[in-house]
Design an enzyme around this catalytic site. Structure first.
Site, PDB file in Angstrom:
ATOM      1  N   TYR A  26       0.819  -1.209   0.000  1.00  8.18           N
ATOM      2  CA  TYR A  26       0.000   0.000   0.000  1.00  8.18           C
ATOM      3  C   TYR A  26       0.857   1.266   0.000  1.00  8.18           C
ATOM      4  O   TYR A  26       0.746   2.115  -0.900  1.00  8.18           O
ATOM      5  CB  TYR A  26      -0.946  -0.015   1.205  1.00  8.18           C
ATOM      6  CG  TYR A  26      -1.570   1.317   1.526  1.00  8.18           C
ATOM      7  CD1 TYR A  26      -2.318   1.998   0.569  1.00  8.18           C
ATOM      8  CD2 TYR A  26      -1.407   1.911   2.781  1.00  8.18           C
ATOM      9  CE1 TYR A  26      -2.889   3.235   0.848  1.00  8.18           C
ATOM     10  CE2 TYR A  26      -1.979   3.137   3.070  1.00  8.18           C
ATOM     11  CZ  TYR A  26      -2.722   3.799   2.101  1.00  8.18           C
ATOM     12  OH  TYR A  26      -3.274   5.019   2.391  1.00  8.18           O
ATOM     13  N   LYS A  64       1.550   3.975  -3.042  1.00  4.50           N
ATOM     14  CA  LYS A  64       1.151   5.371  -2.836  1.00  4.50           C
ATOM     15  C   LYS A  64       2.356   6.296  -3.036  1.00  4.50           C
ATOM     16  O   LYS A  64       2.217   7.407  -3.570  1.00  4.50           O
ATOM     17  CB  LYS A  64       0.562   5.569  -1.443  1.00  4.50           C
ATOM     18  CG  LYS A  64      -0.812   4.950  -1.246  1.00  4.50           C
ATOM     19  CD  LYS A  64      -1.863   5.549  -2.167  1.00  4.50           C
ATOM     20  CE  LYS A  64      -2.307   6.918  -1.708  1.00  4.50           C
ATOM     21  NZ  LYS A  64      -3.423   7.440  -2.551  1.00  4.50           N
TER      22      LYS A  64
END
Length: 491
Positions: free
Chosen positions: A245, A249
């Protein structure tokens, strides 16, 4: 904050046309509700919704956005006129950021958006720590790229606001972490281990891996999915990030910063987002998020200890404060052709320690125990222990599983079968928690929010309407009276 001196935040959004991605998500809902509540004269809010067609998008708008209790105050404000008000302001758009032109099939609508949209708020993301690498790349990296490409064609665009995460900085750093942009190819590895992060090479790697997995007819769809998840975690950790994640990002930020040209860009980096503190519905939240996974496991007596530094700071920030920061930064930098980074958290101004958080959990659930499946109270008698005991327990489980597995095999499953299955579930659950969250429970960094502090100092009379000052949070009161009851209500 040049623009704010001339026009207030509320006034700024008057007659504005806004496009919001990820609009069925937790944060986007709070943004849309706040916007409609404080500025009824916003011109139009286009909501990009993953749907097959316009009718399906409208249905998702009605059920997954307007149907939420979050909109109760707004409905009461408008009474019988709420539906007509909502229809006049909200326009659901069927699409998906993983495709060019955001997957919008209607060319007339695309042209309409290009002509009218003045602000783009990109909230779309997959926040699953161990998502499939291909899925995470598509949404968090290529998705950000596609929204940026779309934004560049909007002739009236004043602001592109992108929601990221403070943990793009990783979890290995200590001390004050500045609000610094990420350069293309930058990694968190240093010294002799430093390397260049080639995003295009990562995309090629994923495509080759997908072909390889699909060609292996011995692999089930589940096995292929797990292999792609494992690839994401491997690549993240190779480059210095703790999970897929935050890794993707970070790559998304790099793409935006590198390719924005003269586009006004604000990147908001929240820390761990929690339930609404005040506005409009204290305690409202969707799903069990990050740190609350531990809390619920503890409350249900599935987890009694977890390794971590008792004095480390747990950086929590209520969702409404994040949205207030999103709105304030949009106004502050509208039409300014630069990139601006904002941390939105509490670790610098109003920190709470891991040990204090565990004490809050103990105090609440010892007085308000959960109920088991048989109806008996799940009494909590001890505070969760932030020690290495869980790691030791993992080793014990693994050893017992090996022994039981051998007996299970020799007896063809007739002995210890149920015990083996139960122990195996516990082992996998604890191991997953440690793999995903241990980097955060030893994190010694604090997120500098100097940019947000400057913004707060210039807000004047609107400071409380758009409160984003973590010093206004009284942690015991918030956790005991608002957040934990909210988690239990909306889980």
């Amino acid at each position: 904050m040049e623009n704010s001196r001339e026009k207030s935040i509320v006034e700024f959004f008057k007659a504005k046309t806004i496009l919001v991605t990820g609009s069925t998500g937790f944060l986007a809902k709070i943004f849309v509700e706040k916007l409609l509540r404080v500025q009824a004269d916003v011109e139009r809010v286009f909501l990009l919704i993953r749907a097959a067609d316009a009718a399906s998008a409208m249905q998702r708008l009605e059920h997954e956005i307007l149907g939420k209790e979050l909109f109760k105050a707004l409905k009461e404000k408008h009474g019988d006129g709420f539906q007509s008000f909502a229809r006049s302001k909200l326009w659901p758009v069927a699409g998906d950021i993983v495709h060019e032109n955001l997957g919008i099939q209607d060319s007339n609508l695309v042209n309409k958006l290009f002509k009218e949209v003045q602000i783009i708020v990109n909230v779309a993301a997959t926040t699953n720590f161990c998502e499939r690498y291909d899925v995470s790349l598509n949404i968090n990296v290529l998705g950000a790229k596609h929204v940026l490409q779309f934004a560049k064609q909007c002739v009236k665009l004043e602001m592109f606001l992108h929601v990221s995460t403070a943990y793009v900085s990783g979890t290995e750093r200590s001390g004050l972490i500045p609000e610094k942009r990420l350069s293309m190819g930058e990694t968190l590895r240093s010294g002799s281990n430093s390397c260049y992060l080639d995003i295009e090479a990562e995309i090629d790697l994923v495509e080759k891996k997908k072909v390889e997995l699909q060609a292996d007819h011995n692999l089930t769809p589940l096995a292929q999915k797990l292999a792609m998840k494992e690839l994401g975690m491997q690549r993240a950790r190779f480059f210095g990030w703790p999970n897929t994640y935050v890794f993707t990002k970070a790559m998304g930020e790099m793409v935006l910063g590198h390719s924005r040209g003269n586009l006004p860009l604000v990147i908001v980096r929240p820390s761990i987002i929690t339930s609404i503190l005040r506005d409009p519905l204290p305690g409202w939240i969707e799903g069990i998020r990050t740190i609350d996974i531990f809390m619920m496991a503890y409350a249900n007596r599935k987890l009694q200890s977890f390794p971590g530094d008792p004095q480390m700071t747990v950086d929590l920030i209520p969702g409404d404060m994040v949205v207030n920061a999103m709105m304030a930064t949009t106004v502050a930098h509208s039409k300014q052709q630069s990139e601006f980074i904002y941390h939105v958290g509490s670790s610098t101004r109003n920190p709470i320690t891991y040990d204090s958080l565990l004490q809050c959990w103990f105090d609440y659930f010892s007085m308000n125990p959960r109920t088991g499946k048989d109806g008996t109270p799940l009494k909590i008698t001890t505070k969760m222990n932030p020690s290495i005991r869980t790691t030791f327990l993992i080793m014990v489980y693994k050893f017992l599983l090996q022994v039981l597995g051998l007996i299970h095999f020799i007896t063809c499953g007739f002995i210890f079968g149920r015990l083996y299955d139960d122990l195996n579930r516990k082992y996998k659950y604890l191991k997953l928690l440690i793999d995903l969250f241990e980097p955060y429970t030893f994190f010694k960094g604090r997120f500098d929010d100097a940019n947000l502090e400057k913004l707060r100092a210039m807000m004047g009379k609107e400071e409380m309407l758009f409160d984003m000052d973590s010093k206004h949070i009284e942690w015991n009161s918030y956790l005991h009276g608002i957040h934990i009851p909210g988690i239990l209500k909306y889980e």
